[in-house]
Design an enzyme around this catalytic site. Structure first.
Site, PDB file in Angstrom:
ATOM      1  N   SER A  96     -25.151  17.909  32.600  1.00 48.03           N
ATOM      2  CA  SER A  96     -25.047  16.607  33.254  1.00 48.03           C
ATOM      3  C   SER A  96     -24.321  16.748  34.597  1.00 48.03           C
ATOM      4  O   SER A  96     -24.798  17.449  35.489  1.00 48.03           O
ATOM      5  CB  SER A  96     -24.358  15.612  32.309  1.00 48.03           C
ATOM      6  OG  SER A  96     -24.549  14.291  32.730  1.00 48.03           O
TER       7      SER A  96
ATOM      8  N   ASP B 215     -34.018  12.477  27.154  1.00 43.94           N
ATOM      9  CA  ASP B 215     -33.214  12.111  28.321  1.00 43.94           C
ATOM     10  C   ASP B 215     -33.862  10.908  29.000  1.00 43.94           C
ATOM     11  O   ASP B 215     -35.060  10.635  28.823  1.00 43.94           O
ATOM     12  CB  ASP B 215     -33.133  13.292  29.302  1.00 43.94           C
ATOM     13  CG  ASP B 215     -31.855  14.100  29.174  1.00 43.94           C
ATOM     14  OD1 ASP B 215     -30.781  13.478  29.169  1.00 43.94           O
ATOM     15  OD2 ASP B 215     -31.930  15.333  29.078  1.00 43.94           O
TER      16      ASP B 215
ATOM     17  N   HIS C 146     -29.717  13.250  25.574  1.00 43.08           N
ATOM     18  CA  HIS C 146     -28.814  13.756  26.599  1.00 43.08           C
ATOM     19  C   HIS C 146     -27.589  14.449  26.012  1.00 43.08           C
ATOM     20  O   HIS C 146     -27.017  15.343  26.641  1.00 43.08           O
ATOM     21  CB  HIS C 146     -28.373  12.590  27.499  1.00 43.08           C
ATOM     22  CG  HIS C 146     -27.592  13.013  28.698  1.00 43.08           C
ATOM     23  ND1 HIS C 146     -28.162  13.637  29.772  1.00 43.08           N
ATOM     24  CD2 HIS C 146     -26.266  12.900  28.988  1.00 43.08           C
ATOM     25  CE1 HIS C 146     -27.244  13.890  30.691  1.00 43.08           C
ATOM     26  NE2 HIS C 146     -26.074  13.458  30.231  1.00 43.08           N
TER      27      HIS C 146
END
Length: 299
Positions: A136, A241, A273
């Site tokens: 991320s 995601d 995610h």
């Protein structure tokens, strides 16, 4: 333009995420030889943890991990989930802390990550390659290392990867100016969309800051050529995601390919995610195996 992730979705799994990651970190610290809270700079937040494989040699490959959290949360103290599977296969793991917002700015975070890599190289000059992995916001910071000017730092880290020539056993290898083994997991590479979200205020985000710290903007505008044409970058995301993460990952992969980088794109099935990175606790997980095969295939 939407932000890369819906804040509601990001907060939804926070409690479970914290439990899973904290348990994995406690397990790693209880079962692996380690050095914890080692300062790589003078700032209070500039520390890292090092987890060692078996044996006393320092001629092992090193995987350096940068945690996510939208540059505003997360900690190295809950980020050692990949330690046991990697150290069991002879790979040292370094987990880096950096000053998250509002204390830290994006420019400071990029500088801290750069200095942490230089520190690892100086501490273990006989390493058999330093590989970078980020999730991320951490993937953004790792990607920014494609733009680092290592000679200006006084040492060029041994950021070798799957195709670089190795030196003699126990000796550092010749080093290019760019990483040759980057694992960019569910990352953010274009920061301009953040300007239009609530996340921008703690980051003191302006258009200039966003562009200066966007690897997509730099690599896309200049088509920067890799110093080593065999430099390999793996862009990875989860099937579940958000659409914005999918867009950014695909566009960054395409930009890398146009610039001559040896890039790969992988979409991992049936993970979101968070699960995409949590599952690194498992040695049989597809991403764990991808990382190990990339690092170990030349040894």
């Amino acid at each position: 333009m939407k932000s890369p992730a819906d804040p509601g979705n990001l907060h939804k799994g926070r409690r479970r995420r914290k439990h899973v990651l904290l348990a994995a970190t406690k397990r790693a610290r209880a079962t692996r030889r380690s050095l914890l809270h080692i300062p790589y700079g003078e700032g209070h937040g500039e520390t890292l943890d090092i987890y060692f494989p078996e044996g006393m040699s320092e001629a092992w490959p090193v995987c350096v991990f940068f945690h996510g959290g939208y540059w505003q949360s997360g900690s190295k103290d809950t980020s050692a989930f990949m330690v046991n599977p990697l150290t069991a296969q002879g790979v040292a793991v370094v987990i880096v802390a950096y000053d998250i917002a509002p204390k830290g700015t994006l420019d400071q975070m990029v500088d801290q990550v750069t200095r942490s890599i230089v520190f690892v190289q100086k501490l273990y000059p006989c390493n058999q390659g330093i590989y970078l992995c980020g999730h991320s916001a951490g993937a953004h910071l790792a990607a920014m290392m494609l733009l680092a000017r290592w000679p200006n730092r006084g040492v060029t880290p041994n950021l070798r990867g799957v195709h670089g020539d190795r030196g003699p056993p126990g000796q550092p290898s010749p080093s290019p100016d760019v990483p040759d083994g980057l694992f960019l997991v569910s990352g953010i590479y274009d920061l301009e969309p953040i300007l239009h979200t609530s996340h921008s205020a703690p980051l003191l985000m302006t258009l200039e800051v966003a562009q200066r710290n966007s690897p997509q903007w730099h690599l896309g505008a200049t088509l920067t050529q890799p110093a080593d044409p065999t430099c390999r970058v793996l862009v990875i995301l989860g099937q579940h995601d958000s659409p914005e993460f999918h867009r950014q990952s695909r566009e960054f992969y395409q930009t890398l390919c146009r610039g001559g980088w040896e890039a790969s794109f992988e979409e991992l099935r049936d993970v979101d995610h968070f699960e995409i990175i949590w599952n690194l606790t498992r040695k049989d997980y597809v991403l764990t195996q991808m990382i190990l095969k990339t690092i170990l295939q030349e040894f």
